[in-house]
Design an enzyme around this catalytic site. Structure first.
Site, mmCIF file in Angstrom:
data_model
loop_
_atom_site.group_PDB
_atom_site.id
_atom_site.type_symbol
_atom_site.label_atom_id
_atom_site.label_comp_id
_atom_site.label_asym_id
_atom_site.label_seq_id
_atom_site.Cartn_x
_atom_site.Cartn_y
_atom_site.Cartn_z
ATOM 1 N N ARG A 241 0.864 -1.177 0.000
ATOM 2 C CA ARG A 241 0.000 0.000 0.000
ATOM 3 C C ARG A 241 0.903 1.231 0.000
ATOM 4 O O ARG A 241 1.963 1.234 0.652
ATOM 5 C CB ARG A 241 -0.894 0.028 1.244
ATOM 6 C CG ARG A 241 -2.074 -0.937 1.198
ATOM 7 C CD ARG A 241 -3.099 -0.552 0.118
ATOM 8 N NE ARG A 241 -4.267 -1.418 0.090
ATOM 9 C CZ ARG A 241 -4.447 -2.447 -0.744
ATOM 10 N NH1 ARG A 241 -3.504 -2.768 -1.625
ATOM 11 N NH2 ARG A 241 -5.555 -3.151 -0.719
ATOM 12 N N GLU A 270 -3.519 7.737 -4.489
ATOM 13 C CA GLU A 270 -3.693 7.150 -5.820
ATOM 14 C C GLU A 270 -4.870 7.834 -6.493
ATOM 15 O O GLU A 270 -5.914 7.967 -5.854
ATOM 16 C CB GLU A 270 -3.960 5.643 -5.711
ATOM 17 C CG GLU A 270 -2.730 4.904 -5.251
ATOM 18 C CD GLU A 270 -2.922 3.401 -5.127
ATOM 19 O OE1 GLU A 270 -4.016 2.897 -5.472
ATOM 20 O OE2 GLU A 270 -1.998 2.731 -4.672
ATOM 21 N N HIS A 289 -1.258 0.542 -9.829
ATOM 22 C CA HIS A 289 -1.894 -0.435 -8.928
ATOM 23 C C HIS A 289 -2.509 -1.600 -9.724
ATOM 24 O O HIS A 289 -3.724 -1.823 -9.692
ATOM 25 C CB HIS A 289 -2.953 0.254 -8.053
ATOM 26 C CG HIS A 289 -3.231 -0.492 -6.775
ATOM 27 N ND1 HIS A 289 -3.601 0.115 -5.605
ATOM 28 C CD2 HIS A 289 -3.191 -1.831 -6.490
ATOM 29 C CE1 HIS A 289 -3.786 -0.796 -4.659
ATOM 30 N NE2 HIS A 289 -3.541 -1.998 -5.179
HETATM 31 C C1 DGY Z 1 -5.688 -5.964 -3.135
HETATM 32 O O1 DGY Z 1 -6.374 -6.928 -3.460
HETATM 33 O O2 DGY Z 1 -5.602 -5.568 -1.971
HETATM 34 C C2 DGY Z 1 -4.913 -5.293 -4.227
HETATM 35 O O3 DGY Z 1 -4.279 -4.165 -3.808
HETATM 36 C C3 DGY Z 1 -5.758 -5.088 -5.453
HETATM 37 O O4 DGY Z 1 -5.920 -6.332 -6.026
#
Ligand code: DGY
Length: 326
Positions: A241, A270, A289
């Site tokens: 993240r 983001e 992402h």
């Molecule tokens: C998640 O699943 O947490 C990713 O960041 C997106 O697939």
């Protein structure tokens, strides 16, 4: 059919999931290319039995108030659930689902791809050719570090961290890992992975790759101080993240040669603003992402999120439920 449960789906997801929801519920799908504005989201969830949300939708007391007492389940189309106040949901008896497992290998593929692309300078090479700069074979052109045989430091050794380790093992890398505690040897020995405290892992790693959940403990885990512990030749990869990395500190470190390169699938915020200093740095590769973005995986995530939603609206245990905080 008046007695079908009402479900709000916060964005178009692959049909595998939408078909399941459509078949069982009165489905309201937000079909915009961008997430619904907050006021629109709050309006659309009023009175629903279940909501299928994305990591771009904040689920908090305001959201739960707007949904009303009929809401039974929030099913997140992601393994991460830092967009959801799980405690607030638990207080109101709202179940929370996520999509663990199905995206592990696909996310690890991207983490490895980012590592290799940054090391071997693929975006720069591609730009070089397209800009018409390729005049001859050049012994000194776009040199970078080897990936094979180097040392990787994996921060967060859960499902995805271990999947990255399996790939690193195949590349003959020395594998170091850090987590809240060391894992059993049945997990680490086949990979030849060695546990180290973070302050020992960072100075030894050629590649540092982040696979932690976002929490108050991991927010800005990578900061001025931890960047300074890394090798000046190191490559940092983040597919976890964005807020795990202090981006201002990273930009300064990349500019001043504190570390050599970074490759990010996630940023804070983001999308990353074009004015962010990281965007202008050649040694910072950024993608939007997409770690779980293989067709097959996104399809499986859709199915899983739909199954969680349907179980929740029926009052059944979710196949993959985020446990309420103790
Ligand atoms: C998640 O699943 O947490 C990713 O960041 C997106 O697939």
């Amino acid at each position: 059919m008046a007695d079908r449960p009402k479900a709000f789906v916060a964005r178009r997801i692959p049909e595998e999931g939408l078909d399941l929801v459509r078949a069982a519920c009165e489905m309201d799908l937000w079909d915009g290319a961008l997430p619904p504005r907050r006021d629109e989201l709050l309006r659309r969830i009023a009175g629903v039995d279940g909501a299928l949300t994305l990591l771009t939708d904040k689920v908090d007391d305001e959201f739960l108030d707007a949904a009303g007492p009929g809401l039974r389940v929030v099913s997140n189309y992601a393994v991460g659930f830092d967009n959801i106040d799980v405690a607030a949901c638990a207080r109101r008896g709202v179940r929370v689902g996520n999509t663990p497992g199905v995206l592990t290998e696909t996310t690890a593929d991207l983490a490895f791809a980012l590592m290799m692309a940054a090391a071997r300078r693929l975006p720069e090479g591609s730009r070089f050719v397209r800009d018409g700069n390729w005049k001859t074979w050049d012994p000194l052109l776009l040199l970078g570090p080897d990936v094979h045989g180097s040392t990787i430091g994996i921060v967060g050794f859960g499902r995805i961290g271990q999947a990255v380790a399996r790939r690193a093992h195949g590349f003959g890398m020395e594998i170091l890992y850090h987590d809240l505690e060391s894992l059993p040897s049945s997990v680490t020995e086949p990979l030849g992975a060695t546990y180290l405290p973070l302050e020992q892992l960072l100075p030894r790693s050629d590649f540092v790759t982040l696979h932690v959940n976002l929490s108050p403990v991991t927010r800005h885990l990578i900061n001025d101080e931890t960047l300074a512990q890394m090798k000046p030749t190191a490559v940092l990869v983040n597919t976890s993240r964005g807020p795990v990395v202090d981006q201002a500190a990273l930009a300064a470190a990349l500019r001043d040669g504190v570390i050599w390169a970074a490759a990010l699938d996630v940023t804070d915020p983001e999308p990353i603003p074009m004015s962010d200093p990281l965007v202008g740095l050649d040694n910072c590769l950024i993608v939007p992402h997409i770690a779980s973005a293989s067709r097959a995986t996104r399809g499986k995530m859709a199915e899983m999120a739909a199954e969680n939603l349907l179980a929740g609206v029926r009052g059944e245990p979710l196949p993959t439920e985020v446990p309420p905080p103790a």
